[in-house]
Design a protein around this motif. Structure first.
Motif, mmCIF file in Angstrom:
data_model
loop_
_atom_site.group_PDB
_atom_site.id
_atom_site.type_symbol
_atom_site.label_atom_id
_atom_site.label_comp_id
_atom_site.label_asym_id
_atom_site.label_seq_id
_atom_site.Cartn_x
_atom_site.Cartn_y
_atom_site.Cartn_z
ATOM 1 N N UNK A 82 -4.533 0.841 -3.718
ATOM 2 C CA UNK A 82 -5.010 1.254 -2.404
ATOM 3 C C UNK A 82 -4.413 2.632 -2.153
ATOM 4 N N UNK A 83 -5.271 3.647 -2.184
ATOM 5 C CA UNK A 83 -4.825 5.020 -1.946
ATOM 6 C C UNK A 83 -4.531 5.235 -0.466
ATOM 7 N N UNK A 84 -3.761 6.277 -0.180
ATOM 8 C CA UNK A 84 -3.454 6.594 1.221
ATOM 9 C C UNK A 84 -4.711 6.965 2.003
ATOM 10 N N UNK A 85 -5.797 7.327 1.304
ATOM 11 C CA UNK A 85 -7.049 7.683 1.975
ATOM 12 C C UNK A 85 -7.928 6.463 2.258
ATOM 13 N N UNK A 86 -7.584 5.302 1.689
ATOM 14 C CA UNK A 86 -8.362 4.079 1.917
ATOM 15 C C UNK A 86 -7.921 3.436 3.229
ATOM 16 N N UNK A 87 -8.875 3.136 4.087
ATOM 17 C CA UNK A 87 -8.548 2.524 5.377
ATOM 18 C C UNK A 87 -8.086 1.081 5.222
ATOM 19 N N UNK A 88 -8.619 0.377 4.221
ATOM 20 C CA UNK A 88 -8.295 -1.037 4.020
ATOM 21 C C UNK A 88 -8.300 -1.343 2.521
ATOM 22 N N UNK A 89 -7.708 -2.449 2.116
ATOM 23 C CA UNK A 89 -7.824 -2.861 0.716
ATOM 24 C C UNK A 89 -9.281 -3.080 0.290
ATOM 25 N N UNK A 90 -10.118 -3.598 1.184
ATOM 26 C CA UNK A 90 -11.529 -3.792 0.823
ATOM 27 C C UNK A 90 -12.207 -2.456 0.539
ATOM 28 N N UNK A 91 -11.902 -1.443 1.332
ATOM 29 C CA UNK A 91 -12.468 -0.109 1.069
ATOM 30 C C UNK A 91 -12.020 0.392 -0.306
ATOM 31 N N UNK A 92 -10.753 0.170 -0.639
ATOM 32 C CA UNK A 92 -10.242 0.568 -1.946
ATOM 33 C C UNK A 92 -10.964 -0.185 -3.058
ATOM 34 N N UNK A 93 -11.220 -1.477 -2.855
ATOM 35 C CA UNK A 93 -11.903 -2.284 -3.868
ATOM 36 C C UNK A 93 -13.325 -1.770 -4.108
ATOM 37 N N UNK A 94 -14.023 -1.445 -3.042
ATOM 38 C CA UNK A 94 -15.387 -0.916 -3.183
ATOM 39 C C UNK A 94 -15.368 0.431 -3.893
ATOM 40 N N UNK A 109 -16.354 -10.445 0.123
ATOM 41 C CA UNK A 109 -15.468 -11.315 0.879
ATOM 42 C C UNK A 109 -14.057 -11.224 0.305
ATOM 43 N N UNK A 110 -13.089 -11.333 1.191
ATOM 44 C CA UNK A 110 -11.701 -11.411 0.757
ATOM 45 C C UNK A 110 -11.524 -12.719 0.017
ATOM 46 N N UNK A 111 -10.770 -12.698 -1.104
ATOM 47 C CA UNK A 111 -10.682 -13.876 -1.950
ATOM 48 C C UNK A 111 -9.258 -14.381 -2.176
ATOM 49 N N UNK A 112 -8.290 -13.468 -2.331
ATOM 50 C CA UNK A 112 -6.940 -13.896 -2.678
ATOM 51 C C UNK A 112 -5.948 -12.775 -2.398
ATOM 52 N N UNK A 113 -4.776 -13.156 -1.914
ATOM 53 C CA UNK A 113 -3.651 -12.226 -1.768
ATOM 54 C C UNK A 113 -2.486 -12.853 -2.521
ATOM 55 N N UNK A 114 -1.891 -12.087 -3.458
ATOM 56 C CA UNK A 114 -0.793 -12.620 -4.258
ATOM 57 C C UNK A 114 0.169 -11.500 -4.624
ATOM 58 N N UNK A 115 1.376 -11.894 -4.990
ATOM 59 C CA UNK A 115 2.389 -10.944 -5.444
ATOM 60 C C UNK A 115 2.599 -11.126 -6.941
ATOM 61 N N UNK A 116 2.615 -10.027 -7.681
ATOM 62 C CA UNK A 116 2.851 -10.103 -9.126
ATOM 63 C C UNK A 116 4.236 -10.656 -9.421
ATOM 64 N N UNK A 117 5.218 -10.257 -8.640
ATOM 65 C CA UNK A 117 6.582 -10.753 -8.812
ATOM 66 C C UNK A 117 7.358 -10.455 -7.533
ATOM 67 N N UNK A 118 7.412 -11.401 -6.591
ATOM 68 C CA UNK A 118 8.068 -11.139 -5.309
ATOM 69 C C UNK A 118 9.577 -10.957 -5.417
#
Length: 184
Positions: A82-94, A109-118
């Protein structure tokens, strides 16, 4: 009775590396029980995204690319930061799907939020499900990207998972969730 778990107290913090793709912070922390950890390392990253993209005819948009850390070519989902220019993670994904594959539109649609290694990473991965995507242009890869786009039937992607040919952890988690919900 559930045991109460509390946050650690950060006593000091310093950056030991601050590069575009490698930022590491060393914290000195105190645990709630009073124990000290003098050097606890945290890797700082921007938020990541990945996309499970399905075309109108039900094929999955997959990428193959070399990953230097493991020294091999793997299948992956479209992914990025997600770049600093992306308003949201969905915008970054598109944006990433269009840039890396030339595919876009469809239903998102939003599908999953996870941490690679918290334990050591400070970021999350946001996965989106995009259905009925279509080819709307050519890919525009960054100079450090070298990918091949393939449209695969879901059963082929599931076989790749089972055979260990998709190894990126956040992609594996997202795809197994997809198959658990959609292909029983």
């Amino acid at each position: 009775m559930e045991q109460k778990i509390e946050n650690w107290k950060v006593l000091s913090s310093e950056y030991i590396a601050h590069e575009p793709w490698f930022t590491v912070r060393k914290d000195r922390v105190q645990l709630p029980n009073g124990n000290m950890i003098p050097s606890y390392y945290v890797m700082e990253y921007p938020a990541w995204i990945c996309v499970i993209a399905l075309t109108k005819d039900g094929r999955m948009v997959m990428e193959r690319q070399y990953r230097h850390g493991v020294g091999r070519v793997n299948y992956e989902l479209c992914a990025g930061v997600v770049d600093h220019t992306d308003a949201t993670p969905e915008e970054a994904a598109k944006r990433e799907l269009l840039e890396e594959t030339g595919y876009g539109n469809g239903y998102w649609t939003f599908f999953l939020k996870a941490s690679a290694n918290p334990g050591t990473h400070n970021n999350y991965t946001y996965c989106f499900l995009a259905t009925e995507v279509e080819k709307v242009g050519e890919s525009h890869l960054e100079p450090t990207e070298d990918t091949a786009v393939e449209l695969l039937k879901p059963e082929v992607v599931k076989s790749l998972l089972e055979e260990g040919k998709i190894i990126q952890g956040m992609h594996v988690a997202s795809l197994w969730k997809y198959f658990a919900l959609n292909h029983k």
